[in-house]
Design a protein around this motif. Structure first.
Motif, mmCIF file in Angstrom:
data_model
loop_
_atom_site.group_PDB
_atom_site.id
_atom_site.type_symbol
_atom_site.label_atom_id
_atom_site.label_comp_id
_atom_site.label_asym_id
_atom_site.label_seq_id
_atom_site.Cartn_x
_atom_site.Cartn_y
_atom_site.Cartn_z
ATOM 1 N N SER A 1 35.523 89.742 0.354
ATOM 2 C CA SER A 1 36.069 90.112 1.659
ATOM 3 C C SER A 1 35.006 89.799 2.710
ATOM 4 O O SER A 1 33.840 89.576 2.400
ATOM 5 C CB SER A 1 36.436 91.592 1.704
ATOM 6 O OG SER A 1 35.259 92.386 1.622
ATOM 7 N N GLU A 2 35.411 89.774 3.954
ATOM 8 C CA GLU A 2 34.475 89.406 5.023
ATOM 9 C C GLU A 2 33.298 90.369 5.101
ATOM 10 O O GLU A 2 32.146 89.945 5.238
ATOM 11 C CB GLU A 2 35.209 89.362 6.363
ATOM 12 C CG GLU A 2 34.339 88.831 7.478
ATOM 13 C CD GLU A 2 35.094 88.668 8.783
ATOM 14 O OE1 GLU A 2 34.420 88.614 9.812
ATOM 15 O OE2 GLU A 2 36.329 88.599 8.769
ATOM 16 N N THR A 3 33.546 91.659 5.000
ATOM 17 C CA THR A 3 32.441 92.627 5.087
ATOM 18 C C THR A 3 31.525 92.515 3.875
ATOM 19 O O THR A 3 30.310 92.661 4.004
ATOM 20 C CB THR A 3 32.968 94.066 5.209
ATOM 21 O OG1 THR A 3 33.831 94.357 4.103
ATOM 22 C CG2 THR A 3 33.697 94.269 6.523
ATOM 23 N N TRP A 4 32.094 92.246 2.701
ATOM 24 C CA TRP A 4 31.287 92.087 1.490
ATOM 25 C C TRP A 4 30.393 90.855 1.608
ATOM 26 O O TRP A 4 29.203 90.898 1.288
ATOM 27 C CB TRP A 4 32.204 91.970 0.269
ATOM 28 C CG TRP A 4 31.504 91.911 -1.040
ATOM 29 C CD1 TRP A 4 31.109 92.966 -1.811
ATOM 30 C CD2 TRP A 4 31.129 90.728 -1.760
ATOM 31 N NE1 TRP A 4 30.496 92.510 -2.953
ATOM 32 C CE2 TRP A 4 30.496 91.141 -2.947
ATOM 33 C CE3 TRP A 4 31.263 89.375 -1.512
ATOM 34 C CZ2 TRP A 4 30.012 90.258 -3.877
ATOM 35 C CZ3 TRP A 4 30.763 88.476 -2.443
ATOM 36 C CH2 TRP A 4 30.143 88.910 -3.614
ATOM 37 N N VAL A 5 30.957 89.753 2.094
ATOM 38 C CA VAL A 5 30.175 88.519 2.259
ATOM 39 C C VAL A 5 29.081 88.723 3.298
ATOM 40 O O VAL A 5 27.932 88.322 3.108
ATOM 41 C CB VAL A 5 31.106 87.341 2.633
ATOM 42 C CG1 VAL A 5 30.298 86.124 3.049
ATOM 43 C CG2 VAL A 5 32.025 86.996 1.472
ATOM 44 N N THR A 6 29.416 89.371 4.405
ATOM 45 C CA THR A 6 28.423 89.635 5.453
ATOM 46 C C THR A 6 27.276 90.473 4.908
ATOM 47 O O THR A 6 26.103 90.198 5.189
ATOM 48 C CB THR A 6 29.091 90.347 6.651
ATOM 49 O OG1 THR A 6 30.152 89.530 7.140
ATOM 50 C CG2 THR A 6 28.107 90.633 7.755
ATOM 51 N N ALA A 7 27.597 91.480 4.120
ATOM 52 C CA ALA A 7 26.555 92.324 3.535
ATOM 53 C C ALA A 7 25.681 91.527 2.575
ATOM 54 O O ALA A 7 24.451 91.691 2.556
ATOM 55 C CB ALA A 7 27.190 93.515 2.820
ATOM 56 N N ASN A 8 26.276 90.647 1.780
ATOM 57 C CA ASN A 8 25.490 89.850 0.843
ATOM 58 C C ASN A 8 24.608 88.826 1.553
ATOM 59 O O ASN A 8 23.486 88.562 1.115
ATOM 60 C CB ASN A 8 26.397 89.170 -0.176
ATOM 61 C CG ASN A 8 26.713 90.095 -1.321
ATOM 62 O OD1 ASN A 8 25.866 90.374 -2.140
ATOM 63 N ND2 ASN A 8 27.936 90.609 -1.348
ATOM 64 N N VAL A 9 25.107 88.267 2.651
ATOM 65 C CA VAL A 9 24.277 87.364 3.444
ATOM 66 C C VAL A 9 23.092 88.140 4.021
ATOM 67 O O VAL A 9 21.955 87.666 4.025
ATOM 68 C CB VAL A 9 25.112 86.689 4.561
ATOM 69 C CG1 VAL A 9 24.226 85.971 5.558
ATOM 70 C CG2 VAL A 9 26.111 85.721 3.944
ATOM 71 N N GLY A 10 23.361 89.341 4.492
ATOM 72 C CA GLY A 10 22.287 90.196 4.998
ATOM 73 C C GLY A 10 21.268 90.522 3.921
ATOM 74 O O GLY A 10 20.059 90.527 4.177
ATOM 75 N N LEU A 11 21.748 90.777 2.707
ATOM 76 C CA LEU A 11 20.824 91.044 1.597
ATOM 77 C C LEU A 11 19.954 89.825 1.303
ATOM 78 O O LEU A 11 18.765 89.959 0.991
ATOM 79 C CB LEU A 11 21.592 91.459 0.339
ATOM 80 C CG LEU A 11 22.153 92.867 0.338
ATOM 81 C CD1 LEU A 11 23.046 93.086 -0.877
ATOM 82 C CD2 LEU A 11 21.036 93.886 0.362
ATOM 83 N N GLY A 12 20.548 88.647 1.417
ATOM 84 C CA GLY A 12 19.767 87.423 1.220
ATOM 85 C C GLY A 12 18.685 87.266 2.279
ATOM 86 O O GLY A 12 17.552 86.891 1.982
ATOM 87 N N ARG A 13 19.040 87.562 3.528
ATOM 88 C CA ARG A 13 18.052 87.519 4.612
ATOM 89 C C ARG A 13 16.953 88.535 4.378
ATOM 90 O O ARG A 13 15.767 88.250 4.576
ATOM 91 C CB ARG A 13 18.738 87.797 5.947
ATOM 92 C CG ARG A 13 18.994 86.609 6.787
ATOM 93 C CD ARG A 13 19.423 86.925 8.219
ATOM 94 N NE ARG A 13 19.751 88.308 8.532
ATOM 95 C CZ ARG A 13 20.975 88.823 8.517
ATOM 96 N NH1 ARG A 13 22.014 88.089 8.177
ATOM 97 N NH2 ARG A 13 21.172 90.077 8.840
ATOM 98 N N LEU A 14 17.355 89.725 3.956
ATOM 99 C CA LEU A 14 16.382 90.783 3.701
ATOM 100 C C LEU A 14 15.453 90.393 2.552
ATOM 101 O O LEU A 14 14.247 90.629 2.614
ATOM 102 C CB LEU A 14 17.105 92.100 3.396
ATOM 103 C CG LEU A 14 16.242 93.350 3.272
ATOM 104 C CD1 LEU A 14 15.504 93.610 4.577
ATOM 105 C CD2 LEU A 14 17.108 94.550 2.907
ATOM 106 N N ALA A 15 16.014 89.787 1.527
ATOM 107 C CA ALA A 15 15.186 89.340 0.395
ATOM 108 C C ALA A 15 14.194 88.277 0.849
ATOM 109 O O ALA A 15 13.052 88.244 0.368
ATOM 110 C CB ALA A 15 16.060 88.810 -0.727
ATOM 111 N N SER A 16 14.581 87.427 1.777
ATOM 112 C CA SER A 16 13.653 86.405 2.248
ATOM 113 C C SER A 16 12.543 87.009 3.108
ATOM 114 O O SER A 16 11.462 86.437 3.203
ATOM 115 C CB SER A 16 14.389 85.312 3.012
ATOM 116 O OG SER A 16 14.834 85.787 4.254
ATOM 117 N N GLU A 17 12.797 88.159 3.705
ATOM 118 C CA GLU A 17 11.761 88.826 4.508
ATOM 119 C C GLU A 17 10.626 89.350 3.629
ATOM 120 O O GLU A 17 9.545 89.617 4.126
ATOM 121 C CB GLU A 17 12.360 89.976 5.323
ATOM 122 C CG GLU A 17 13.309 89.553 6.414
ATOM 123 C CD GLU A 17 12.657 88.736 7.517
ATOM 124 O OE1 GLU A 17 11.425 88.753 7.653
ATOM 125 O OE2 GLU A 17 13.405 88.050 8.234
#
Length: 182
Positions: free
Chosen positions: A102-118
């Protein structure tokens, strides 16, 4: 009946191997190449030696100068992670219970990817500190350096960077656990 099909299939297979390739060219020859015939091979000049531009890696001076830089890198990585964490945590909370893809699930996973790169700053600093620590331990074991007692700046910096990375891993794992997994 089966033998006839097998022979026909084998004949077609072998006929395909004997034809030209898909690009219209024939397969390479198995004939001896000039380089294989014992012809003299031209000599090339040896590469120029690499001249170090800084303190040689593995020296005590190198470790002493790198430790504060690496500790600052780990701290900078933690600050970047912390500044991104709250926004990503809000995205994950909004996607808790959301359907996979779902859109919110994908957005959260993209955010997790960004956070992991931090976390790359802290993880990279820890990896370099681990390498320095292992190199120094080898030098001590080989008798090239004296044994270092308590209050070792390299061990302290390594422990601090490890604590930062462990904390970030725990926080990331907690956020991932809030989302449905595919």
């Amino acid at each position: 009946m089966i033998a006839r099909r097998l022979v026909a299939s084998l004949a077609l297979f072998l006929a395909g191997c004997a034809n030209m390739g898909n690009d219209g060219r024939g397969y390479p020859s198995l004939a001896r190449r000039p380089i294989e015939g014992g012809a003299p091979v031209p000599q090339t000049a040896a590469p120029a030696p690499v001249v170090p531009t800084s303190v040689p890696s593995g020296t005590v001076a190198d470790w002493q100068t790198q430790v504060p830089v690496l500790l600052r890198q780990a701290e900078t990585g933690r600050a970047a992670f912390d500044s991104a964490y709250d926004g990503v945590a809000a995205q994950v909370r909004a996607a808790t219970g959301a359907a996979i893809s779902s859109e919110t699930w994908v957005t959260a996973n993209v955010g997790l990817g960004r956070l992991a790169s931090e976390r790359n700053g802290a993880v990279s600093a820890l990896a370099t500190l681990d390498t320095l620590y292992a190199d120094r331990a080898k030098a001590i074991a080989d008798g090239q350096l004296p044994i270092i007692g308590p209050g070792d700046p390299l061990a302290d910096a390594r422990s601090a960077a490890l604590a930062i990375v462990d904390s970030e891993n725990d926080r990331l794992d907690a956020l991932r656990a809030m989302l449905k997994q595919p």
